[in-house]
Scaffold this motif. Structure first.
Motif, PDB file in Angstrom:
ATOM      1  N   UNK A 192       2.414  -3.386  -2.436  1.00  0.00           N
ATOM      2  CA  UNK A 192       3.316  -2.259  -2.720  1.00  0.00           C
ATOM      3  C   UNK A 192       3.761  -1.649  -1.380  1.00  0.00           C
ATOM      4  N   UNK A 193       5.046  -1.667  -1.131  1.00  0.00           N
ATOM      5  CA  UNK A 193       5.570  -1.262   0.174  1.00  0.00           C
ATOM      6  C   UNK A 193       5.477   0.248   0.345  1.00  0.00           C
ATOM      7  N   UNK A 194       5.003   0.665   1.509  1.00  0.00           N
ATOM      8  CA  UNK A 194       4.955   2.077   1.872  1.00  0.00           C
ATOM      9  C   UNK A 194       6.157   2.375   2.759  1.00  0.00           C
ATOM     10  N   UNK A 293       4.113  -1.278 -15.025  1.00  0.00           N
ATOM     11  CA  UNK A 293       3.914  -2.483 -14.229  1.00  0.00           C
ATOM     12  C   UNK A 293       2.652  -2.379 -13.385  1.00  0.00           C
ATOM     13  N   UNK A 294       2.417  -1.210 -12.805  1.00  0.00           N
ATOM     14  CA  UNK A 294       1.208  -1.022 -11.996  1.00  0.00           C
ATOM     15  C   UNK A 294      -0.041  -1.266 -12.822  1.00  0.00           C
ATOM     16  N   UNK A 307      -1.154   0.717  -2.378  1.00  0.00           N
ATOM     17  CA  UNK A 307      -1.359   1.573  -3.543  1.00  0.00           C
ATOM     18  C   UNK A 307      -0.361   1.234  -4.639  1.00  0.00           C
ATOM     19  N   UNK A 308      -0.838   0.680  -5.745  1.00  0.00           N
ATOM     20  CA  UNK A 308       0.053   0.319  -6.847  1.00  0.00           C
ATOM     21  C   UNK A 308       0.750   1.523  -7.460  1.00  0.00           C
TER      22      UNK A 308
END
Length: 403
Positions: A192-194, A293-294, A307-308
């Motif tokens: 998950x992109x930050x 989705x998470x 972090x999802x």
């Protein structure tokens, strides 16, 4: 190196499958820039350029972007051969076009690239941030629907055109499950992109590839910024004119996408406040889908770095109703025109003449002699007229174009 990232095996085939608008261009630029140094580390960045789009389009059965070259089976086989030639070293294959792979196609892709040696990496961003980025990208590929029209179709009539493949790419739980079902949960990593940490993706891949920290650096020469709302709306007007005149698709690829738009994106920087706003109802729907989705991805047991919960982010600073009648600044329109004319001068127009003179030879000769005038008048009239409405002293006076 990011804490907790375990390097992948030394003979792994690292398959980064996107999807679109999840940091793929930045990663591919960094990989391409480091290609010789990666080779010294025993890692091959597979493909001749930054993104082996055509081979991947061939194996997934997806058509090329409007006016692009047609992919063939030989393109895919060439990529497979290049991966095989890496032997017992790491091979890195990155293309967001793998996102088009279906349940029927994924097993072949995995088997062709190395079977049990394949480790799939999925990069994901909150859907609320993906929506405007994908719409403007679709506009760059010729669609004519407004953002609000497109959102209505995506959420309320998702199997209709335009771009009915959107959810194939961005129904994130389904996406991860399709790939995990073939390679197994242990052989799939989700990142998950930050967005608050621009170096995060590069550091994660350094860890996966067992590279020293700081090895991968951005290639800022090829940044793939999104269009502003004014730029996208102007391009949408050009798309309407292009469709109405039934001009060859190759013209669009050469003079619009790789000429006008490419030059505008590189030579002009939109001011703050010109971003694409998304209606609150769509952001709320996107956040709910992201949360679902998470939860699904977590239940799959795949490797997760990050972090999802980010998938359910609601970007409130980008909430709002897109303005009507917005215009592109004259500077941007001027750069677009320069890009199109430059493309004409560099590459010319595909020759429509038959191999030997025939009854239409005189007409074809006239077409070849007037490409710049025809294209400039037809493809840019709407954008330039719209720019004049904002103070087009630079480009002359005239009436504004309809959107």
């Amino acid at each position: 190196m990011v804490s907790g990232v375990t390097p992948l095996p030394g003979d792994a085939r690292i398959l980064h499958v996107g999807p679109h608008k999840s940091g793929t261009t930045a990663l591919q630029g960094a990989f391409h820039l480091a290609r010789p140094r990666l080779a010294e580390q025993g890692i091959t960045h597979v493909g001749k350029g930054r993104n082996p789009a055509r081979p991947v389009q061939a194996v997934t059965g997806r058509p090329p972007m409007l006016g692009g070259p047609t992919p063939h089976e030989e393109d895919w086989q060439g990529l497979v051969d290049e991966v095989a030639a890496t032997g017992d070293q790491r091979a890195l294959i990155s293309s967001e076009f793998f996102a088009a792979a279906t349940e029927g196609t994924i097993p072949r892709i995995v088997e062709d690239l190395g079977g049990s040696r394949v480790h799939v990496v999925v990069t994901l961003r909150p859907l609320g941030k993906v929506l405007p980025a994908q719409w403007q990208q679709y506009v760059q590929n010729g669609i004519r629907a407004s953002y609000e029209e497109w959102l209505d179709v995506m959420f309320n009539r998702p199997h209709e055109r335009p771009n009915s493949n959107f959810w194939q790419r961005h129904q994130q739980g389904d996406f991860v499950e399709r790939w995990a079902g073939v390679v197994g949960a242990d052989n799939l990593t989700v990142i998950p992109v930050d967005d608050s940490d621009r170096g995060m993706l590069l550091r994660v891949f350094e860890g996966l590839l067992d590279l020293p920290e700081g090895f991968l650096v951005p290639d800022d020469r090829h940044a793939n910024r999104s269009l502003s709302y004014g730029e996208a709306e102007t391009l949408r007007g050009l798309n309407k004119g292009f469709k109405a005149r039934r001009l060859p698709a190759s013209f669009y690829s050469t003079y619009i996408r790789h000429g006008a738009v490419k030059r505008m994106k590189v030579a002009y920087q939109p001011p703050k406040g010109s971003e694409i706003l998304t209606p609150e109802w769509a952001l709320e729907r996107a956040a709910k889908l992201g949360a679902d989705s998470a939860e699904r991805i977590s239940a799959l047991g795949v490797n997760v770095i990050g972090d999802l919960e980010r998938l359910s982010d609601y970007p409130s600073n980008r909430a709002g109703t897109p303005a009507s009648g917005v215009a592109v600044p004259p500077e941007a329109a001027a750069q677009a025109l320069v890009g199109a004319v430059g493309a004409i001068r560099r590459g010319g127009v595909p020759d429509p003449a038959p191999s030997r003179p025939g009854p239409g030879a005189g007409r074809d000769r006239r077409l070849r002699e007037t490409p710049a005038r025809e294209l400039a008048r037809e493809l840019f009239s709407r954008g330039l007229r719209r720019a004049r409405r904002v103070g087009g002293r630079l480009l002359g006076r005239g009436r504004s174009a309809s959107s």
